[in-house]
Motif scaffolding. Structure first.
Motif, PDB file in Angstrom:
ATOM      1  N   THR A 199      94.387  58.494   1.059  1.00 34.16           N
ATOM      2  CA  THR A 199      93.808  59.601   1.655  1.00 34.16           C
ATOM      3  C   THR A 199      93.221  60.661   0.326  1.00 34.16           C
ATOM      4  OG1 THR A 199      95.921  60.328   1.928  1.00 34.16           O
ATOM      5  CG2 THR A 199      94.969  59.755   3.785  1.00 34.16           C
ATOM      6  N   ARG A 249      88.920  62.898  -2.430  1.00 33.10           N
ATOM      7  CA  ARG A 249      87.778  63.452  -3.574  1.00 33.10           C
ATOM      8  C   ARG A 249      86.467  62.693  -3.442  1.00 33.10           C
ATOM      9  NH1 ARG A 249      93.179  62.974  -5.511  1.00 33.10           N
ATOM     10  NH2 ARG A 249      93.122  60.728  -5.429  1.00 33.10           N
ATOM     11  N   ALA A 297      91.527  73.445  -0.868  1.00 26.51           N
ATOM     12  CA  ALA A 297      93.085  73.175  -0.417  1.00 26.51           C
ATOM     13  C   ALA A 297      93.354  72.163  -1.775  1.00 26.51           C
ATOM     14  CB  ALA A 297      93.047  72.643   0.901  1.00 26.51           C
ATOM     15  N   ILE A 298      92.524  71.348  -2.031  1.00 24.96           N
ATOM     16  CA  ILE A 298      92.835  70.331  -2.901  1.00 24.96           C
ATOM     17  C   ILE A 298      92.978  70.902  -4.370  1.00 24.96           C
ATOM     18  CG2 ILE A 298      91.972  68.190  -4.025  1.00 24.96           C
ATOM     19  CD1 ILE A 298      91.686  67.065  -1.574  1.00 24.96           C
ATOM     20  N   LYS A 309      97.241  72.334  -2.300  1.00 26.50           N
ATOM     21  CA  LYS A 309      97.785  72.518  -0.618  1.00 26.50           C
ATOM     22  C   LYS A 309      97.333  71.318   0.173  1.00 26.50           C
ATOM     23  CE  LYS A 309      97.923  77.382  -0.700  1.00 26.50           C
ATOM     24  NZ  LYS A 309      97.071  78.412  -0.987  1.00 26.50           N
ATOM     25  N   VAL A 364      95.630  69.054   2.922  1.00 24.94           N
ATOM     26  CA  VAL A 364      94.286  69.395   4.062  1.00 24.94           C
ATOM     27  C   VAL A 364      94.849  69.499   5.341  1.00 24.94           C
ATOM     28  CG1 VAL A 364      92.435  68.017   4.893  1.00 24.94           C
ATOM     29  CG2 VAL A 364      92.883  68.260   2.146  1.00 24.94           C
ATOM     30  N   PHE A 408      99.529  58.721   3.318  1.00 25.26           N
ATOM     31  CA  PHE A 408      99.388  59.205   4.571  1.00 25.26           C
ATOM     32  C   PHE A 408     100.785  58.421   5.304  1.00 25.26           C
ATOM     33  CE2 PHE A 408      98.357  59.031   8.987  1.00 25.26           C
ATOM     34  CZ  PHE A 408      97.857  59.923   9.350  1.00 25.26           C
ATOM     35  N   ARG A 416     101.832  62.598   5.683  1.00 25.31           N
ATOM     36  CA  ARG A 416     102.503  63.564   5.058  1.00 25.31           C
ATOM     37  C   ARG A 416     103.292  64.526   5.399  1.00 25.31           C
ATOM     38  NH1 ARG A 416      99.109  62.603  -0.135  1.00 25.31           N
ATOM     39  NH2 ARG A 416      99.454  63.765  -1.807  1.00 25.31           N
ATOM     40  N   GLN A 422     101.210  64.471  11.246  1.00 29.26           N
ATOM     41  CA  GLN A 422     100.555  63.348  10.766  1.00 29.26           C
ATOM     42  C   GLN A 422     101.241  62.172  11.370  1.00 29.26           C
ATOM     43  OE1 GLN A 422      99.216  63.249   6.753  1.00 29.26           O
ATOM     44  NE2 GLN A 422      98.604  65.362   6.863  1.00 29.26           N
ATOM     45  N   ARG A 477      92.150  65.268 -13.075  1.00 30.21           N
ATOM     46  CA  ARG A 477      91.952  65.612 -11.603  1.00 30.21           C
ATOM     47  C   ARG A 477      92.080  67.116 -11.381  1.00 30.21           C
ATOM     48  NH1 ARG A 477      95.646  62.009  -7.589  1.00 30.21           N
ATOM     49  NH2 ARG A 477      96.182  64.168  -6.779  1.00 30.21           N
ATOM     50  N   ARG A 495     102.496  71.078  -4.962  1.00 31.19           N
ATOM     51  CA  ARG A 495     102.526  69.567  -4.252  1.00 31.19           C
ATOM     52  C   ARG A 495     103.835  69.234  -4.402  1.00 31.19           C
ATOM     53  NH1 ARG A 495      98.720  67.207  -8.573  1.00 31.19           N
ATOM     54  NH2 ARG A 495      98.857  65.227  -7.689  1.00 31.19           N
TER      55      ARG A 495
END
Ligand code: AMP
Length: 233
Positions: A42, A47, A63-64, A68, A70, A98, A100, A104, A178, A189
């Protein structure tokens, strides 16, 4: 509990769990290369949206970058579209990143019950100490080609170094950091992972899915071999 439906072939999703940097993406890529299991990452999907400048990409960029999560609905819809497109011709797929959150996990259970009722979830958790993960991420580069995103290490002598400096072995793309591989985003994270793990496991374990716990602080080949043993593949 998902019920059996005779006219559908049985399916399996191997769900890789573990801290950012624990090796989920590398292990998932190995599963694809060696076992032919399609890989859903995911983070890669997110990205790619950002690199393509899609509406979804614009809405999740901040968020990324800040480490944080999404929103559950955006991520789950991406995953379910992917599953519908990818699950048709194969019996096993592998998930990296996923679910997470508990929400979900519940959405996944509900989706599978309606679309793929004979689907077994296999949970594989990679355990790696925080400090090792921090070192890996501080030295991580990824391929800047949004369709590749292969991961590399900058640590001299590591088996994850690219053959040519700053160039992807697979596609020749230029390697980059990244946007969320910095101390501040990483703190968020790691904290977020710890907050959500138990709640999401409580939901996924509802169907008595066992968890295979592997020491991820070893060579990826050793981790892969032990995972195959544990899953009987
Ligand atoms: P990863 O590449 O798995 O480390 O994911 C990078 C970032 O993508 C995460 O920090 C989140 O911002 C976002 N992301 C990936 N997977 C999820 C998910 N299942 N739920 C929410 N956000 C996600």
């Amino acid at each position: 509990m998902r019920s059996a439906v005779d006219n559908q072939a049985s399916k399996r999703i191997v769900i890789l769990l573990g801290l950012p940097g624990s090796g989920k993406g590398t292990l998932a890529s190995l599963c694809t290369r060696e076992l032919g299991w399609p890989q859903l990452s995911t983070g890669d999907l997110c990205r790619r949206h950002i690199a393509q400048g899609t509406e979804v990409g614009k809405s999740i960029d901040f968020a990324i970058k800040s480490g944080k999560l999404v929103s559950d609905s955006i991520i789950s819809n991406m995953v379910f579209d992917w599953l519908i497109a990818s699950f048709a011709g194969v019996d096993t797929v592998v998930f990296d990143g996923f679910p997470r959150t508990a929400e979900q996990a519940q959405l996944l259970n509900d989706f599978l019950t309606s679309k793929f009722p004979i689907c077994k979830l296999e949970l594989v958790k990679l355990e790696v100490p925080d400090q090792v993960v921090r070192n890996r991420i501080a030295n991580r580069l990824i391929c800047g080609n949004r369709d590749c995103q292969a991961g590399y290490s900058q640590v001299a002598g590591s088996s994850f170094c690219s053959k040519v400096a700053n160039q992807c072995d697979r596609c020749g793309g230029v390697l980059k950091k990244r946007s969320d591989d910095n101390d501040l985003a990483l703190d968020t994270r790691l904290k977020t992972y710890a907050e959500h793990e138990q709640r999401l496991l409580d939901i996924l374990k509802v169907d008595d899915n066992e968890i295979v716990v592997l020491n991820g602080n070893r060579s990826i080949e050793e981790v892969f071999a032990e995972m195959k043993d544990a899953l009987g593949v």
